[in-house]
Design a protein around this motif. Structure first.
Motif, PDB file in Angstrom:
ATOM      1  N   HIS A 115       0.850  -1.192   0.000  1.00  0.00           N
ATOM      2  CA  HIS A 115       0.000   0.000   0.000  1.00  0.00           C
ATOM      3  C   HIS A 115       0.886   1.242   0.000  1.00  0.00           C
ATOM      4  CE1 HIS A 115      -2.817   3.052   1.406  1.00  0.00           C
ATOM      5  NE2 HIS A 115      -3.820   2.199   1.205  1.00  0.00           N
ATOM      6  N   TRP A 116       0.525   2.225  -0.831  1.00  0.00           N
ATOM      7  CA  TRP A 116       1.369   3.411  -0.990  1.00  0.00           C
ATOM      8  C   TRP A 116       1.716   4.069   0.345  1.00  0.00           C
ATOM      9  CZ3 TRP A 116      -0.617   7.932   0.957  1.00  0.00           C
ATOM     10  CH2 TRP A 116      -2.005   7.982   1.155  1.00  0.00           C
ATOM     11  N   ARG A 117       0.797   4.025   1.314  1.00  0.00           N
ATOM     12  CA  ARG A 117       1.033   4.699   2.589  1.00  0.00           C
ATOM     13  C   ARG A 117       2.191   4.067   3.366  1.00  0.00           C
ATOM     14  NH1 ARG A 117      -2.272   7.984   5.370  1.00  0.00           N
ATOM     15  NH2 ARG A 117      -4.085   7.395   4.128  1.00  0.00           N
ATOM     16  N   TRP A 118       2.473   2.782   3.105  1.00  0.00           N
ATOM     17  CA  TRP A 118       3.433   2.049   3.922  1.00  0.00           C
ATOM     18  C   TRP A 118       4.684   1.636   3.162  1.00  0.00           C
ATOM     19  CZ3 TRP A 118       2.337   2.941   8.663  1.00  0.00           C
ATOM     20  CH2 TRP A 118       0.999   3.101   9.047  1.00  0.00           C
ATOM     21  N   CYS A 119       4.866   2.121   1.931  1.00  0.00           N
ATOM     22  CA  CYS A 119       6.049   1.737   1.150  1.00  0.00           C
ATOM     23  C   CYS A 119       7.351   2.221   1.810  1.00  0.00           C
ATOM     24  CB  CYS A 119       5.936   2.291  -0.269  1.00  0.00           C
ATOM     25  SG  CYS A 119       4.845   1.330  -1.356  1.00  0.00           S
ATOM     26  N   ALA A 120       7.365   3.464   2.265  1.00  0.00           N
ATOM     27  CA  ALA A 120       8.583   3.991   2.883  1.00  0.00           C
ATOM     28  C   ALA A 120       8.933   3.203   4.142  1.00  0.00           C
ATOM     29  CB  ALA A 120       8.412   5.469   3.201  1.00  0.00           C
ATOM     30  N   GLU A 121       7.926   2.849   4.937  1.00  0.00           N
ATOM     31  CA  GLU A 121       8.171   2.088   6.153  1.00  0.00           C
ATOM     32  C   GLU A 121       8.701   0.691   5.842  1.00  0.00           C
ATOM     33  OE1 GLU A 121       8.217   0.957  10.219  1.00  0.00           O
ATOM     34  OE2 GLU A 121       8.278   2.885   9.178  1.00  0.00           O
ATOM     35  N   LEU A 122       8.144   0.049   4.807  1.00  0.00           N
ATOM     36  CA  LEU A 122       8.634  -1.277   4.424  1.00  0.00           C
ATOM     37  C   LEU A 122      10.099  -1.199   3.996  1.00  0.00           C
ATOM     38  CD1 LEU A 122       7.969  -4.288   3.915  1.00  0.00           C
ATOM     39  CD2 LEU A 122       7.314  -3.637   1.570  1.00  0.00           C
ATOM     40  N   GLY A 123      10.441  -0.185   3.214  1.00  0.00           N
ATOM     41  CA  GLY A 123      11.824  -0.013   2.794  1.00  0.00           C
ATOM     42  C   GLY A 123      12.754   0.288   3.956  1.00  0.00           C
ATOM     43  N   ARG A 124      12.269   1.055   4.937  1.00  0.00           N
ATOM     44  CA  ARG A 124      13.101   1.366   6.110  1.00  0.00           C
ATOM     45  C   ARG A 124      13.382   0.107   6.928  1.00  0.00           C
ATOM     46  NH1 ARG A 124      12.804   1.952  11.237  1.00  0.00           N
ATOM     47  NH2 ARG A 124      10.565   1.517  11.336  1.00  0.00           N
ATOM     48  N   ARG A 125      12.368  -0.738   7.093  1.00  0.00           N
ATOM     49  CA  ARG A 125      12.559  -1.959   7.886  1.00  0.00           C
ATOM     50  C   ARG A 125      13.426  -2.981   7.157  1.00  0.00           C
ATOM     51  NH1 ARG A 125       6.952  -3.923  10.779  1.00  0.00           N
ATOM     52  NH2 ARG A 125       6.049  -1.863  11.224  1.00  0.00           N
ATOM     53  N   HIS A 126      13.343  -2.981   5.823  1.00  0.00           N
ATOM     54  CA  HIS A 126      14.051  -4.003   5.047  1.00  0.00           C
ATOM     55  C   HIS A 126      14.829  -3.323   3.915  1.00  0.00           C
ATOM     56  CE1 HIS A 126      11.797  -7.034   7.259  1.00  0.00           C
ATOM     57  NE2 HIS A 126      10.692  -6.366   6.987  1.00  0.00           N
ATOM     58  N   PRO A 127      16.000  -2.783   4.207  1.00  0.00           N
ATOM     59  CA  PRO A 127      16.756  -2.010   3.214  1.00  0.00           C
ATOM     60  C   PRO A 127      17.167  -2.808   1.978  1.00  0.00           C
ATOM     61  CG  PRO A 127      17.586  -1.616   5.439  1.00  0.00           C
ATOM     62  CD  PRO A 127      16.644  -2.767   5.535  1.00  0.00           C
ATOM     63  N   SER A 128      17.182  -4.141   2.065  1.00  0.00           N
ATOM     64  CA  SER A 128      17.605  -4.932   0.905  1.00  0.00           C
ATOM     65  C   SER A 128      16.534  -4.992  -0.173  1.00  0.00           C
ATOM     66  CB  SER A 128      17.960  -6.359   1.327  1.00  0.00           C
ATOM     67  OG  SER A 128      16.792  -7.094   1.686  1.00  0.00           O
ATOM     68  N   LEU A 129      15.309  -4.545   0.148  1.00  0.00           N
ATOM     69  CA  LEU A 129      14.211  -4.634  -0.808  1.00  0.00           C
ATOM     70  C   LEU A 129      14.196  -3.442  -1.752  1.00  0.00           C
ATOM     71  CD1 LEU A 129      11.237  -5.788   1.463  1.00  0.00           C
ATOM     72  CD2 LEU A 129      13.003  -7.160   0.355  1.00  0.00           C
ATOM     73  N   ALA A 130      13.799  -3.690  -2.987  1.00  0.00           N
ATOM     74  CA  ALA A 130      13.517  -2.606  -3.927  1.00  0.00           C
ATOM     75  C   ALA A 130      12.013  -2.365  -3.877  1.00  0.00           C
ATOM     76  CB  ALA A 130      13.962  -2.999  -5.341  1.00  0.00           C
ATOM     77  N   VAL A 131      11.594  -1.378  -3.078  1.00  0.00           N
ATOM     78  CA  VAL A 131      10.166  -1.118  -2.860  1.00  0.00           C
ATOM     79  C   VAL A 131       9.693  -0.065  -3.848  1.00  0.00           C
ATOM     80  CG1 VAL A 131       8.409  -0.430  -1.198  1.00  0.00           C
ATOM     81  CG2 VAL A 131      10.443  -1.657  -0.415  1.00  0.00           C
ATOM     82  N   ASP A 132       8.745  -0.431  -4.687  1.00  0.00           N
ATOM     83  CA  ASP A 132       8.209   0.464  -5.707  1.00  0.00           C
ATOM     84  C   ASP A 132       6.801   0.882  -5.298  1.00  0.00           C
ATOM     85  OD1 ASP A 132       7.294   1.774  -7.967  1.00  0.00           O
ATOM     86  OD2 ASP A 132       8.167   0.334  -9.369  1.00  0.00           O
ATOM     87  N   PRO A 133       6.547   2.151  -5.027  1.00  0.00           N
ATOM     88  CA  PRO A 133       5.232   2.575  -4.548  1.00  0.00           C
ATOM     89  C   PRO A 133       4.178   2.728  -5.637  1.00  0.00           C
ATOM     90  CG  PRO A 133       6.678   4.466  -4.704  1.00  0.00           C
ATOM     91  CD  PRO A 133       7.519   3.260  -5.058  1.00  0.00           C
ATOM     92  N   GLU A 134       4.542   2.541  -6.904  1.00  0.00           N
ATOM     93  CA  GLU A 134       3.598   2.857  -7.970  1.00  0.00           C
ATOM     94  C   GLU A 134       2.740   1.688  -8.456  1.00  0.00           C
ATOM     95  OE1 GLU A 134       5.088   5.136 -11.196  1.00  0.00           O
ATOM     96  OE2 GLU A 134       5.193   6.933  -9.953  1.00  0.00           O
ATOM     97  N   PRO A 135       3.295   0.500  -8.768  1.00  0.00           N
ATOM     98  CA  PRO A 135       2.461  -0.537  -9.410  1.00  0.00           C
ATOM     99  C   PRO A 135       1.398  -1.085  -8.463  1.00  0.00           C
ATOM    100  CG  PRO A 135       4.816  -1.017  -9.661  1.00  0.00           C
ATOM    101  CD  PRO A 135       4.692   0.058  -8.642  1.00  0.00           C
ATOM    102  N   ILE A 136       0.320  -1.609  -9.047  1.00  0.00           N
ATOM    103  CA  ILE A 136      -0.694  -2.233  -8.196  1.00  0.00           C
ATOM    104  C   ILE A 136      -0.287  -3.644  -7.808  1.00  0.00           C
ATOM    105  CG2 ILE A 136      -2.600  -0.809  -9.010  1.00  0.00           C
ATOM    106  CD1 ILE A 136      -3.488  -3.198 -10.733  1.00  0.00           C
ATOM    107  N   PHE A 137       0.572  -4.294  -8.588  1.00  0.00           N
ATOM    108  CA  PHE A 137       1.211  -5.517  -8.110  1.00  0.00           C
ATOM    109  C   PHE A 137       2.493  -5.773  -8.884  1.00  0.00           C
ATOM    110  CE2 PHE A 137      -1.804  -7.295 -11.280  1.00  0.00           C
ATOM    111  CZ  PHE A 137      -0.996  -8.139 -12.015  1.00  0.00           C
ATOM    112  N   ILE A 138       3.371  -6.568  -8.278  1.00  0.00           N
ATOM    113  CA  ILE A 138       4.665  -6.900  -8.861  1.00  0.00           C
ATOM    114  C   ILE A 138       4.895  -8.393  -8.711  1.00  0.00           C
ATOM    115  CG2 ILE A 138       7.174  -6.720  -8.541  1.00  0.00           C
ATOM    116  CD1 ILE A 138       6.831  -3.840  -7.720  1.00  0.00           C
ATOM    117  N   GLN A 139       5.406  -9.027  -9.764  1.00  0.00           N
ATOM    118  CA  GLN A 139       5.891 -10.399  -9.676  1.00  0.00           C
ATOM    119  C   GLN A 139       7.404 -10.385  -9.814  1.00  0.00           C
ATOM    120  OE1 GLN A 139       4.886 -13.025 -12.900  1.00  0.00           O
ATOM    121  NE2 GLN A 139       5.854 -14.798 -11.955  1.00  0.00           N
TER     122      GLN A 139
END
Length: 353
Positions: free
Chosen positions: A148-172
């Motif tokens: 969810h766009w509201r929580w993308c920054a928080e997910l990236g902060r908790r897990h720096p190894s992830l490439a968190v993209d706030p735009e797509p509705i889903f990613i595979q």
């Protein structure tokens, strides 16, 4: 609606799907994917008979004092911990989002359960903030993900190894799928059905559920109109919304300036300062976004879409698509339209009202 026989599954038994949720969970993150899979079973049985396509179970990890869902509705597990421990294989693990997923992701029992189940699954799915549980369980390292766009920054902060993209509705990313919030979980589940059993069945389900269209994963979580309106003055926010609703008109800077009571020069400066782009570029972006949605419809006519979106000619729309999307509109339409399912007569092509 009949499902094309060419998409018959090759499996003799249903795919085992588990929806795992931590209370309090987002109700639609559970019910949305479950309903998509249920419709797949129902439509397939009606047209082909034989075993169900999916065997869907749900396990809620409770929290003392909390309802199972953020809506306050109680949902019970239909498999318990002992049964889950005895499972040796799992086709798809779907982890629902919600407050519980975000807040409880580091709880050792929940983290260990998710890790164990993910190890048994051919596919792992995080719906909305379900990605936080997968991240806590170590299932997303090095992956490209969304939430969810509201929580993308928080997910990236908790897990720096992830490439968190706030735009797509889903990613595979390989066998890991993640989605944006709430209804995007239904879009992701439709994509799973399409991967398993074909484009026609996925679109039949979307029509059955009266979903406007089966949105591709790369579609943005926010429309351009909603994104542009954030933080704008009321006058310009209303203008951007009006622009989005009147793309078929031959809009020009003079007309737009007059609508907000400014001179063209004053308007151009104010628009650039607030929106961050020129009125002409915003108009083109809005037209391309609307054209994409229409071209994703069944058998959309490129010329009719160009006229409806206010492009002066097919070539004008083609150049705009190449700038914004990277492919011509005809190629984009052929990628996302349905070519194998029966089409309702009313949706044969996009026409002027």
């Amino acid at each position: 609606m009949p499902v094309p026989a060419s998409h018959a599954p090759r499996r003799a038994s249903p795919r085992r799907i588990l929806i795992l949720a931590a209370a309090p969970a987002q109700l639609l993150d559970i019910a949305g994917p479950a309903e998509v899979l249920s419709q797949a079973n129902r439509l397939w049985a009606a047209d082909h008979g034989g075993p169900a396509l999916y065997d869907v179970s749900c396990h809620i990890v409770p929290e003392p004092g909390s309802a199972a869902t953020s809506a306050g509705l109680a949902i019970g597990s239909d498999v318990d911990g002992a049964q889950l421990a005895a499972w040796t294989d799992l086709d798809t693990l779907i982890i629902a989002g919600g407050e519980g997923a975000r807040r409880r992701a580091d709880e050792a029992p929940l983290r260990d359960l998710a890790r164990d189940l993910a190890g048994k699954a051919a596919r792992v799915v995080g719906i909305c903030t379900g990605a936080f549980i997968l991240g806590g369980a170590g299932c997303l390292r090095g992956r490209s993900v969304t939430t969810h766009w509201r929580w993308c920054a928080e997910l990236g902060r908790r897990h720096p190894s992830l490439a968190v993209d706030p735009e797509p509705i889903f990613i595979q990313d390989g066998n890991v799928w993640t989605s944006a919030g709430i209804t995007a979980g239904m879009d992701l589940t439709l994509a799973l059905v399409e991967a398993d059993h074909g484009h026609g069945l996925a679109l039949s389900i979307a029509r059955e559920l009266v979903m406007f269209l089966r949105r591709p994963g790369g579609q943005k979580q926010f429309s351009t109109v909603l994104s542009a309106q954030a933080g704008l003055s009321v006058r310009l926010a209303d203008l951007v919304a009006w622009m989005g609703a009147n793309l078929h008109r031959p809009l020009c800077v003079e007309d737009l300036a007059a609508r907000v009571g400014l001179s063209p020069r004053q308007f151009a400066r104010a628009f650039q300062a607030e929106v961050g782009t020129t009125p002409a570029r915003m108009l083109e972006t809005l037209r391309v976004e609307t054209a994409r949605r229409l071209l994703e419809s069944e058998r959309a006519n490129v010329s009719a879409v160009a006229r409806l979106c206010g492009f002066r000619a097919d070539e004008t729309m083609r150049r705009a698509f190449l700038r914004h999307v990277g492919v011509p509109p005809g190629d984009y339409r052929d990628r996302f339209r349905c070519t194998s399912s029966p089409i309702h007569p009313a949706s044969q092509e996009v026409r002027h009202a």
